[in-house]
Write a protein that holds these residues in place. Sequence first.
Motif, PDB file in Angstrom:
ATOM      1  N   PHE A 195       0.838  -1.211   0.000  1.00 20.38           N
ATOM      2  CA  PHE A 195       0.000   0.000   0.000  1.00 20.38           C
ATOM      3  C   PHE A 195       0.865   1.250   0.000  1.00 20.38           C
ATOM      4  O   PHE A 195       1.927   1.280   0.641  1.00 20.38           O
ATOM      5  N   SER A 196       0.367   2.276  -0.704  1.00 19.82           N
ATOM      6  CA  SER A 196       1.207   3.461  -0.852  1.00 19.82           C
ATOM      7  C   SER A 196       1.227   4.309   0.418  1.00 19.82           C
ATOM      8  O   SER A 196       2.235   4.911   0.746  1.00 19.82           O
ATOM      9  N   ARG A 197       0.108   4.369   1.107  1.00 18.29           N
ATOM     10  CA  ARG A 197       0.102   5.200   2.319  1.00 18.29           C
ATOM     11  C   ARG A 197      -0.175   4.359   3.560  1.00 18.29           C
ATOM     12  O   ARG A 197      -1.269   3.813   3.719  1.00 18.29           O
ATOM     13  N   THR A 198       0.816   4.241   4.413  1.00 17.79           N
ATOM     14  CA  THR A 198       0.645   3.450   5.638  1.00 17.79           C
ATOM     15  C   THR A 198       1.257   4.190   6.822  1.00 17.79           C
ATOM     16  O   THR A 198       2.100   5.057   6.651  1.00 17.79           O
ATOM     17  N   ILE A 199       0.801   3.829   8.001  1.00 11.64           N
ATOM     18  CA  ILE A 199       1.361   4.407   9.234  1.00 11.64           C
ATOM     19  C   ILE A 199       1.762   3.243  10.135  1.00 11.64           C
ATOM     20  O   ILE A 199       1.003   2.281  10.285  1.00 11.64           O
ATOM     21  N   ASP A 200       2.938   3.351  10.727  1.00 16.35           N
ATOM     22  CA  ASP A 200       3.409   2.298  11.638  1.00 16.35           C
ATOM     23  C   ASP A 200       2.720   2.466  12.987  1.00 16.35           C
ATOM     24  O   ASP A 200       3.246   3.104  13.888  1.00 16.35           O
ATOM     25  N   THR A 201       1.557   1.890  13.142  1.00 16.68           N
ATOM     26  CA  THR A 201       0.789   2.110  14.372  1.00 16.68           C
ATOM     27  C   THR A 201       1.353   1.280  15.518  1.00 16.68           C
ATOM     28  O   THR A 201       1.562   1.769  16.617  1.00 16.68           O
ATOM     29  N   GLY A 202       1.545   0.020  15.244  1.00 21.87           N
ATOM     30  CA  GLY A 202       2.037  -0.857  16.308  1.00 21.87           C
ATOM     31  C   GLY A 202       2.844  -1.982  15.679  1.00 21.87           C
ATOM     32  O   GLY A 202       2.546  -3.165  15.886  1.00 21.87           O
ATOM     33  N   ILE A 203       3.856  -1.559  14.925  1.00 22.68           N
ATOM     34  CA  ILE A 203       4.668  -2.517  14.172  1.00 22.68           C
ATOM     35  C   ILE A 203       5.100  -3.711  15.019  1.00 22.68           C
ATOM     36  O   ILE A 203       5.036  -4.864  14.602  1.00 22.68           O
ATOM     37  N   LYS A 204       5.468  -3.419  16.267  1.00 26.54           N
ATOM     38  CA  LYS A 204       5.955  -4.480  17.147  1.00 26.54           C
ATOM     39  C   LYS A 204       4.891  -5.571  17.343  1.00 26.54           C
ATOM     40  O   LYS A 204       5.201  -6.745  17.479  1.00 26.54           O
ATOM     41  N   HIS A 205       3.649  -5.135  17.376  1.00 18.99           N
ATOM     42  CA  HIS A 205       2.550  -6.092  17.537  1.00 18.99           C
ATOM     43  C   HIS A 205       1.942  -6.496  16.201  1.00 18.99           C
ATOM     44  O   HIS A 205       0.911  -7.158  16.154  1.00 18.99           O
ATOM     45  N   GLY A 206       2.573  -6.044  15.116  1.00 14.99           N
ATOM     46  CA  GLY A 206       2.132  -6.479  13.796  1.00 14.99           C
ATOM     47  C   GLY A 206       1.092  -5.599  13.136  1.00 14.99           C
ATOM     48  O   GLY A 206       0.516  -5.986  12.126  1.00 14.99           O
ATOM     49  N   THR A 207       0.834  -4.428  13.703  1.00 11.38           N
ATOM     50  CA  THR A 207      -0.229  -3.588  13.153  1.00 11.38           C
ATOM     51  C   THR A 207       0.293  -2.418  12.317  1.00 11.38           C
ATOM     52  O   THR A 207       1.122  -1.639  12.770  1.00 11.38           O
ATOM     53  N   VAL A 208      -0.228  -2.341  11.106  1.00  8.89           N
ATOM     54  CA  VAL A 208       0.076  -1.229  10.214  1.00  8.89           C
ATOM     55  C   VAL A 208      -1.264  -0.590   9.862  1.00  8.89           C
ATOM     56  O   VAL A 208      -2.225  -1.300   9.568  1.00  8.89           O
ATOM     57  N   THR A 209      -1.347   0.736   9.915  1.00 13.52           N
ATOM     58  CA  THR A 209      -2.581   1.383   9.482  1.00 13.52           C
ATOM     59  C   THR A 209      -2.474   1.704   8.000  1.00 13.52           C
ATOM     60  O   THR A 209      -1.532   2.361   7.567  1.00 13.52           O
ATOM     61  N   VAL A 210      -3.429   1.203   7.235  1.00 12.90           N
ATOM     62  CA  VAL A 210      -3.439   1.478   5.794  1.00 12.90           C
ATOM     63  C   VAL A 210      -4.441   2.596   5.549  1.00 12.90           C
ATOM     64  O   VAL A 210      -5.594   2.518   5.982  1.00 12.90           O
ATOM     65  N   MET A 211      -3.997   3.657   4.880  1.00 16.68           N
ATOM     66  CA  MET A 211      -4.876   4.796   4.609  1.00 16.68           C
ATOM     67  C   MET A 211      -5.531   4.623   3.240  1.00 16.68           C
ATOM     68  O   MET A 211      -4.843   4.433   2.238  1.00 16.68           O
ATOM     69  N   VAL A 212      -6.852   4.655   3.219  1.00 11.24           N
ATOM     70  CA  VAL A 212      -7.578   4.627   1.945  1.00 11.24           C
ATOM     71  C   VAL A 212      -8.601   5.752   2.004  1.00 11.24           C
ATOM     72  O   VAL A 212      -9.420   5.786   2.923  1.00 11.24           O
ATOM     73  N   ASN A 213      -8.561   6.642   1.034  1.00  9.88           N
ATOM     74  CA  ASN A 213      -9.476   7.782   0.999  1.00  9.88           C
ATOM     75  C   ASN A 213      -9.568   8.475   2.365  1.00  9.88           C
ATOM     76  O   ASN A 213     -10.651   8.663   2.896  1.00  9.88           O
ATOM     77  N   SER A 214      -8.457   8.781   2.922  1.00 10.84           N
ATOM     78  CA  SER A 214      -8.308   9.469   4.213  1.00 10.84           C
ATOM     79  C   SER A 214      -8.930   8.755   5.427  1.00 10.84           C
ATOM     80  O   SER A 214      -9.075   9.344   6.487  1.00 10.84           O
ATOM     81  N   THR A 215      -9.290   7.488   5.276  1.00 11.67           N
ATOM     82  CA  THR A 215      -9.678   6.704   6.460  1.00 11.67           C
ATOM     83  C   THR A 215      -8.564   5.673   6.705  1.00 11.67           C
ATOM     84  O   THR A 215      -8.015   5.113   5.751  1.00 11.67           O
ATOM     85  N   GLY A 216      -8.276   5.445   7.983  1.00 15.86           N
ATOM     86  CA  GLY A 216      -7.242   4.475   8.321  1.00 15.86           C
ATOM     87  C   GLY A 216      -7.860   3.130   8.689  1.00 15.86           C
ATOM     88  O   GLY A 216      -8.884   3.074   9.377  1.00 15.86           O
ATOM     89  N   TYR A 217      -7.263   2.049   8.226  1.00 11.80           N
ATOM     90  CA  TYR A 217      -7.718   0.704   8.585  1.00 11.80           C
ATOM     91  C   TYR A 217      -6.546  -0.044   9.187  1.00 11.80           C
ATOM     92  O   TYR A 217      -5.450  -0.052   8.613  1.00 11.80           O
ATOM     93  N   GLU A 218      -6.780  -0.654  10.336  1.00 12.49           N
ATOM     94  CA  GLU A 218      -5.693  -1.391  10.985  1.00 12.49           C
ATOM     95  C   GLU A 218      -5.557  -2.773  10.368  1.00 12.49           C
ATOM     96  O   GLU A 218      -6.497  -3.567  10.392  1.00 12.49           O
ATOM     97  N   VAL A 219      -4.385  -3.022   9.827  1.00 15.06           N
ATOM     98  CA  VAL A 219      -4.105  -4.323   9.221  1.00 15.06           C
ATOM     99  C   VAL A 219      -3.058  -5.005  10.107  1.00 15.06           C
ATOM    100  O   VAL A 219      -1.967  -4.469  10.307  1.00 15.06           O
ATOM    101  N   THR A 220      -3.420  -6.145  10.664  1.00 12.67           N
ATOM    102  CA  THR A 220      -2.527  -6.808  11.622  1.00 12.67           C
ATOM    103  C   THR A 220      -2.155  -8.201  11.129  1.00 12.67           C
ATOM    104  O   THR A 220      -3.010  -8.969  10.683  1.00 12.67           O
ATOM    105  N   THR A 221      -0.886  -8.488  11.226  1.00 15.48           N
ATOM    106  CA  THR A 221      -0.387  -9.800  10.808  1.00 15.48           C
ATOM    107  C   THR A 221      -0.865 -10.887  11.783  1.00 15.48           C
ATOM    108  O   THR A 221      -0.902 -10.658  13.002  1.00 15.48           O
ATOM    109  N   TYR A 222      -1.227 -12.051  11.245  1.00 11.24           N
ATOM    110  CA  TYR A 222      -1.585 -13.198  12.104  1.00 11.24           C
ATOM    111  C   TYR A 222      -0.516 -13.334  13.173  1.00 11.24           C
ATOM    112  O   TYR A 222       0.683 -13.322  12.862  1.00 11.24           O
ATOM    113  N   ARG A 223      -0.949 -13.495  14.400  1.00  9.12           N
ATOM    114  CA  ARG A 223       0.074 -13.607  15.441  1.00  9.12           C
ATOM    115  C   ARG A 223      -0.364 -14.539  16.558  1.00  9.12           C
ATOM    116  O   ARG A 223      -1.553 -14.788  16.767  1.00  9.12           O
ATOM    117  N   VAL A 224       0.626 -15.019  17.259  1.00  6.68           N
ATOM    118  CA  VAL A 224       0.387 -15.826  18.449  1.00  6.68           C
ATOM    119  C   VAL A 224       0.917 -14.977  19.584  1.00  6.68           C
ATOM    120  O   VAL A 224       2.026 -14.459  19.482  1.00  6.68           O
TER     121      VAL A 224
END
Length: 423
Positions: free
Chosen positions: A58-87
Amino acid sequence: MIHIDIPQDVAFILEKLRTAGYEAYAVGGCVRDSLLGKIPKDWDITTSALPQEVKEIFSRTIDTGIKHGTVTVMVNSTGYEVTTYRVDGEYLDGRHPEEVEFTSRLDEDLKRRDFTINAFVYNEAEGVKDLFEGLKDLDNGIIRCVGVAEERFNEDALRILRAVRFAAVLKFTIEPETYAAAMKLAGNLSKVSAERIKAELEKTLISDNPDYICLLKSMGLSGVILKELDDTDDTEPLKTALKSVKNEPRVRWATLCFYLEKHGENANIGEISEKMMQRLKFDNRTMDMVLKFLRVSAEYKNAAILNENDCRIYCRRLLNAIGEEDIYSYLDFVKATRCLPDINRENAFGGLVDTVSDILEKNECFSLKHLAVNGRDIIGECGINGKQVGEILDHLLETVIVSPEKNSKAVLIEEAKAYGKQL
Ligand code: ATP
Ligand code: MG
C-alpha cells in the motif's frame, strides 16, 4: 455461505492483499456487529502478510504498532488497521504478552482472541469462517471464552471486564464456565491499569443495558475494582435509575455515583465518588460535573415550590449553580435519581424543563455575566473596593434571580449602595 456487506475500502484492501498472494480477512468486532445487523464502528483486518509486506503493497501506511504487527493502511483518508496473524507470547504479568510471534496460520491468530463471538473472520471469497462455534453463541446470546476460560482470564484479566461489557452492550448472558472463571480470577483485576478499567466500565455504563454494571457485584468483581459498589446494599434503585437516564457518559457516571454515595446519607456528599474517580484516573471535566450534580442535587432537593413564580426562581438558581450547558443533563439526572424538589405540579420534571427553556429563551438573568452591572460599576459608582465588591455582586444576583425586573443599572446601583452601607 453467509454474506455481509463490507465497505468498498475494506474490500479494496482485502483484494489487494489477496492478489499479492496473502490471506486477508475482516476480523473481530466488525464481523460480529455486521452479523447482528449493526453498523460496525471500525473495520479491522487480519492477514498472513508481514508488516513489512503490508507496507510494500500500500502506498500510504502508518506504523501504528509494528511491534505487535499492526500497520494502518490509509484509503481515501480513512485508516484501517491491518494486523499480521500472530500468536501472543507468554503473559507473565497478566496484562501484556511478553512478545508476539507472527504466524502464517489463521487458526492460531483466532485462538488468541477473547470470545467466540469476537473470533470470526470474513472475506467475500470465503464468507464467514467460524472456528469456535461463535455463530451458535451469537444466535443464543452467549459470551464464551475461546478455549479454556481460566487460562484466558489468567493471561489477561481485562477480558473479565470485556465479558461484562459485551454482555451489557449485546444483552447477552455469560456462559457458566466463563462466568465461574471470571469469579475465580477476580483478584487478577488488581493488575489491570486504572485507565483500562475505567474505559471498560464506561462502555458498560453507556450501553443499552447499563444495569449490567451490577454484574460486577454479583460476580464478585466489584470487591476488587469498585468497592464502593460492593458497599451498596440494594442495587435495584440504581438499576432502575441507570436504565431511565439518558445515554451520556458523564450523566451515567453521576447516576452511578449518586447511589455509591448511599443516597446522600454521607454528610460530605461527593467524598466517596471523588475518591473513586481519582483512583480510576477520571479526567477533571467529568469529575467536576459529577461532583457538581451530586452536591447541587443534595442542596436543592428539599426546596418547596408552591407556585409558578417559585418554580421560575428555583430554575434560575439551578441555572446559576449548574450552568446553561449541563442543565438538561442535570434535570435528567434528578429525574432518574428522584431528587426532584417537592413541587406543586402534576408533572414536576416537565415543569422544570419547560421553565428552564423559557428562562433561556427570554434571556433572563441567572448568573453574574447577565447582571446589568459589573465589578467596575460597583467600584466606580459606589466607591467600594476589595472583597466587598464580590459580596455586593452576589447580593445583586440574588436580588435579580428573585426579581428579574430589577436587572437595570440604575436600580442595581441604588441597591448596591444601600447594601454596601450594611456591610
Ligand atoms: P468494539 O470495537 O466494539 O469495542 P471489538 O470486538 O472490535 O469491539 P476491540 O477492542 O476493538 O473490540 O478488539 C478487536 C478484536 O481484537 C476483538 O474482537 C477480539 O477479537 C480481539 N481482542 C481485543 N482485545 C482483546 C483481549 N484483551 N484479549 C483477546 N482478544 C482481544
Ligand atoms: Mg473494534
